[in-house]
Design a protein around this motif. Structure first.
Motif, PDB file in Angstrom:
ATOM      1  N   HIS A 154       0.843  -1.195   0.000  1.00 38.50           N
ATOM      2  CA  HIS A 154       0.000   0.000   0.000  1.00 38.50           C
ATOM      3  C   HIS A 154       0.887   1.257   0.000  1.00 38.50           C
ATOM      4  O   HIS A 154       2.011   1.239   0.481  1.00 38.50           O
ATOM      5  N   THR A 155       0.339   2.327  -0.553  1.00 37.48           N
ATOM      6  CA  THR A 155       1.116   3.564  -0.652  1.00 37.48           C
ATOM      7  C   THR A 155       0.687   4.606   0.366  1.00 37.48           C
ATOM      8  O   THR A 155       1.492   5.454   0.746  1.00 37.48           O
ATOM      9  N   GLY A 156      -0.553   4.541   0.820  1.00 31.42           N
ATOM     10  CA  GLY A 156      -1.024   5.513   1.799  1.00 31.42           C
ATOM     11  C   GLY A 156      -0.612   5.122   3.209  1.00 31.42           C
ATOM     12  O   GLY A 156      -0.226   3.993   3.488  1.00 31.42           O
ATOM     13  N   HIS A 157      -0.698   6.085   4.118  1.00 30.93           N
ATOM     14  CA  HIS A 157      -0.293   5.808   5.492  1.00 30.93           C
ATOM     15  C   HIS A 157      -1.473   5.757   6.448  1.00 30.93           C
ATOM     16  O   HIS A 157      -1.281   5.551   7.645  1.00 30.93           O
ATOM     17  N   ILE A 158      -2.692   5.935   5.949  1.00 28.33           N
ATOM     18  CA  ILE A 158      -3.879   5.810   6.799  1.00 28.33           C
ATOM     19  C   ILE A 158      -4.006   4.366   7.300  1.00 28.33           C
ATOM     20  O   ILE A 158      -4.324   4.125   8.463  1.00 28.33           O
ATOM     21  N   GLU A 159      -3.714   3.417   6.422  1.00 25.98           N
ATOM     22  CA  GLU A 159      -3.764   2.010   6.826  1.00 25.98           C
ATOM     23  C   GLU A 159      -2.761   1.746   7.942  1.00 25.98           C
ATOM     24  O   GLU A 159      -3.044   0.999   8.883  1.00 25.98           O
ATOM     25  N   LEU A 207      -1.706   3.823  10.186  1.00 25.65           N
ATOM     26  CA  LEU A 207      -2.211   4.383  11.439  1.00 25.65           C
ATOM     27  C   LEU A 207      -3.242   3.464  12.087  1.00 25.65           C
ATOM     28  O   LEU A 207      -3.231   3.265  13.312  1.00 25.65           O
ATOM     29  N   TYR A 208      -4.135   2.887  11.283  1.00 25.89           N
ATOM     30  CA  TYR A 208      -5.121   1.956  11.822  1.00 25.89           C
ATOM     31  C   TYR A 208      -4.454   0.703  12.369  1.00 25.89           C
ATOM     32  O   TYR A 208      -4.817   0.207  13.443  1.00 25.89           O
ATOM     33  N   LEU A 209      -3.479   0.167  11.654  1.00 25.79           N
ATOM     34  CA  LEU A 209      -2.774  -1.031  12.119  1.00 25.79           C
ATOM     35  C   LEU A 209      -2.044  -0.759  13.439  1.00 25.79           C
ATOM     36  O   LEU A 209      -2.096  -1.571  14.365  1.00 25.79           O
ATOM     37  N   ILE A 210      -1.382   0.389  13.516  1.00 29.94           N
ATOM     38  CA  ILE A 210      -0.673   0.738  14.748  1.00 29.94           C
ATOM     39  C   ILE A 210      -1.659   0.944  15.894  1.00 29.94           C
ATOM     40  O   ILE A 210      -1.434   0.482  17.021  1.00 29.94           O
ATOM     41  N   ALA A 211      -2.766   1.620  15.622  1.00 33.14           N
ATOM     42  CA  ALA A 211      -3.758   1.873  16.667  1.00 33.14           C
ATOM     43  C   ALA A 211      -4.352   0.568  17.196  1.00 33.14           C
ATOM     44  O   ALA A 211      -4.498   0.385  18.421  1.00 33.14           O
ATOM     45  N   PHE A 212      -4.692  -0.359  16.314  1.00 38.56           N
ATOM     46  CA  PHE A 212      -5.245  -1.633  16.771  1.00 38.56           C
ATOM     47  C   PHE A 212      -4.196  -2.464  17.512  1.00 38.56           C
ATOM     48  O   PHE A 212      -4.512  -3.142  18.491  1.00 38.56           O
ATOM     49  N   ALA A 213      -2.949  -2.415  17.077  1.00 40.23           N
ATOM     50  CA  ALA A 213      -1.884  -3.142  17.766  1.00 40.23           C
ATOM     51  C   ALA A 213      -1.651  -2.563  19.164  1.00 40.23           C
ATOM     52  O   ALA A 213      -1.517  -3.312  20.141  1.00 40.23           O
ATOM     53  N   VAL A 214      -1.625  -1.242  19.270  1.00 40.66           N
ATOM     54  CA  VAL A 214      -1.434  -0.607  20.576  1.00 40.66           C
ATOM     55  C   VAL A 214      -2.629  -0.908  21.486  1.00 40.66           C
ATOM     56  O   VAL A 214      -2.462  -1.198  22.678  1.00 40.66           O
ATOM     57  N   GLY A 215      -3.837  -0.864  20.947  1.00 41.57           N
ATOM     58  CA  GLY A 215      -5.025  -1.194  21.742  1.00 41.57           C
ATOM     59  C   GLY A 215      -5.010  -2.633  22.233  1.00 41.57           C
ATOM     60  O   GLY A 215      -5.332  -2.912  23.396  1.00 41.57           O
TER      61      GLY A 215
END
Length: 100
Positions: free
Chosen positions: A68-73, A75-83
């Motif tokens: 993927h080229t965007g960074h929104i994905e 951010l979601y992956l990092i947020a779910f991993a941190v949660g």
């Protein structure tokens, strides 16, 4: 209202009229605080849950490397991993002094 008790019966071939033989299935009402005490299981596999949470968080972080080229994905992956890690560490921290 119908009863929720389990009852297994066998009729004697007369259409259900007459004597009924009650079959003992071995089922007993379990205590509310330890419903599976008869089977020797008294709780959840917390170490397995913590291990699975850590594996899942690492898997989510590994998915950042991709096509993927965007960074929104990301951010979601990092947020779910941190949660996921937050709830795993919180559960471990809250139960650290309990007898297991």
């Amino acid at each position: 209202m119908a009863s929720t008790d389990v009852e297994h019966t066998v009729g004697h071939g007369d259409g259900g009229h007459g004597e009924v033989e009650v079959i003992d299935t071995g089922w007993r009402r379990e205590p509310a605080d330890a419903p599976s005490a008869r089977f020797g299981w008294h709780g959840a596999a917390t170490k397995t849950f913590y291990g699975a949470a850590i594996f899942f968080a690492l898997f989510l972080l590994a998915m950042i490397i991709g096509n993927h080229t965007g960074h929104i994905e990301d951010l979601y992956l990092i947020a779910f991993a941190v949660g996921t890690l937050f709830f795993a560490v919180r559960g471990w921290w809250m139960n650290r002094g309990k007898w297991s």
